[in-house]
Design an enzyme around this catalytic site. Sequence first.
Site: not given
Length: 608
Positions: A2, A27, A73, A97-98, A481, A485, A488, A504, A603
């Site tokens: 947000c 964000r 968001w 926000n929150g 990582e 990526k 994402e 395994h 973000k």
Amino acid sequence: MCGIVAAAARNNIVPVLLEGLRKLEYRGYDSAGLAILNGGLQRLRSVGRVAELAAQADSIGATSETGIAHTRWATHGVPSERNAHPHISEGLAVVHNGIIENYESLRAELSALGYSFSSETDTETIAHLIHHTLKSEPDLFRAVCRTVQRLQGAYAIAVVKEDEPGRVIVAREGSPLLLGVGEQGNYAASDASALLQVTRRIVYLENGDVAELRPESWRVARADGTPVERPVALSSLSADAVELGRFRHYMQKEIFEQPDALANTLEMVGGAKSLQAGLFGAEAETLLGGATSVLILACGTSSHAGMAARYWLEAVAGIPCTVETASEYRYRESVPQADQLVIAISQSGETADTLAALRHAKALGHHRTLALCNVPESAIVRECALRFITRAGPEIGVASTKAFTTQLAALFLLTLVLAKLKGRLSDTEEAIQLQALRHLPAAIGRALELEPQIKAWAERFAMKQHALFLGRGIHYPIALEGALKLKEISYIHAEAYPAGELKHGPLALVDKDMPVIAVAPNDVLLEKLKSNLQEVKARGGELYVFADADSEIAESEGVHILRLPEHYGRLSPILHVIPLQLLSYHAALVKGTDVDKPRNLAKSVTVE
């Protein structure tokens, strides 16, 4: 997550609000809205991008000197216009926000008082609660102070009232919010990038602060009404730093900014002949020197940096290290160690799970705390005894790139300092490693020259539905990582495993349609990794191998080799992640996904 922008000025602030929202798009959000005062309260909301909200504002010629704006968001309620902010209660508008954790009980209380709710959000509860408080406390500033004392959870809010033009009230607890002091007025936003268009003079609010903005003045008080002084700081950000320039996407720009970002991060050791503990704060020699173990708290990409650092810390500094997923750490019964160094890693310094984990660690008695962060004034930095600012510059793309490599560089610096304090770093080895760090930006630059070859790989890769990433030792976190990526930004399902774990279970997935990406530096585990690659080849899998120049791995049918310019010893993980970033970026380009703002992601994750 947000974004908030608010303004009380002497000129038209609608363009300022909209441009501020554009700067906060990184964000993550699914809807946007604004409320302005212009002979009454006017609200505009849209599902989708800020551009759609701007088109609405243009179509009606919206102008005002007072207003609030928001990108949402979704947490409570689906993405929709009725759930988009601002929310209104009879001439009063709120953005938030929150998450308000006690909103259900407040909603029930307000419903019993006759308030009706038109959304599924927790935010509408705040609007109605402030409106109800105004019945007994008519001053808006004091009413907001009283209201926030009843809210439980994390929040940043901005409030306007239709019969009070030229006045905005804001408050924060847990979620980031700062003020901007400008020549034409005063402003508030979730981060400084939204306000660079009007001012670089910033006031960082503390948790529990409530502030009033007027065109000619601003003031801050605690929630109980006690006035407090907050200093005005000059933001180090520049407007150019958050512009795309010649690049197509922010992620691309940030990948190619890594040599400079690393040079800036390592500037303090550029001409140094030896390392000093003071790089991490005035008390570093005492707090680091007395540490008997390390606990790293982080989420997502930052946790991968922590996992790589564990190998360095144990091998070079000889200090035991545990890496905890921050979102899980405080929900289990852990055994605190009085002399353990707790490291909180976060690009934004506002990651809610990491901040909560840090506070939990401190509550358990940990006092040796270190923030590793890219934002100097962030909450995590303020709450730690020691700090290291990575100086990566603004990172706008949701998929972290330069923040990750600068975190790794900072963690290697920390490893060397701890090793020196423990008597495990000779003068000769210190000089060798310092020289390697100084050469790192140039080495990254050479790795970026591999982009044309990686583009060709991406053309084939983008057609796949799944991918398997392999690494061994310290390069396993780099494989993690790389997989993160890829999923994402390209939405290709990707998993990463230590290569030795293939037989395994994961080997069952390997066939001609499952590309396998291997991180293959020329280190002590290379021969072991070669055996693992043979297991893939024998089962018809197609291999894409990122090797060093001197790795004796031959290209053949179904085995594609891309050679990095040089082997970089202990710092090899920082080099090997570069082609993985480029592969993900170009695969996403081929697929046509929204590279900088991938679906469902934000973000800065400022809620649990």
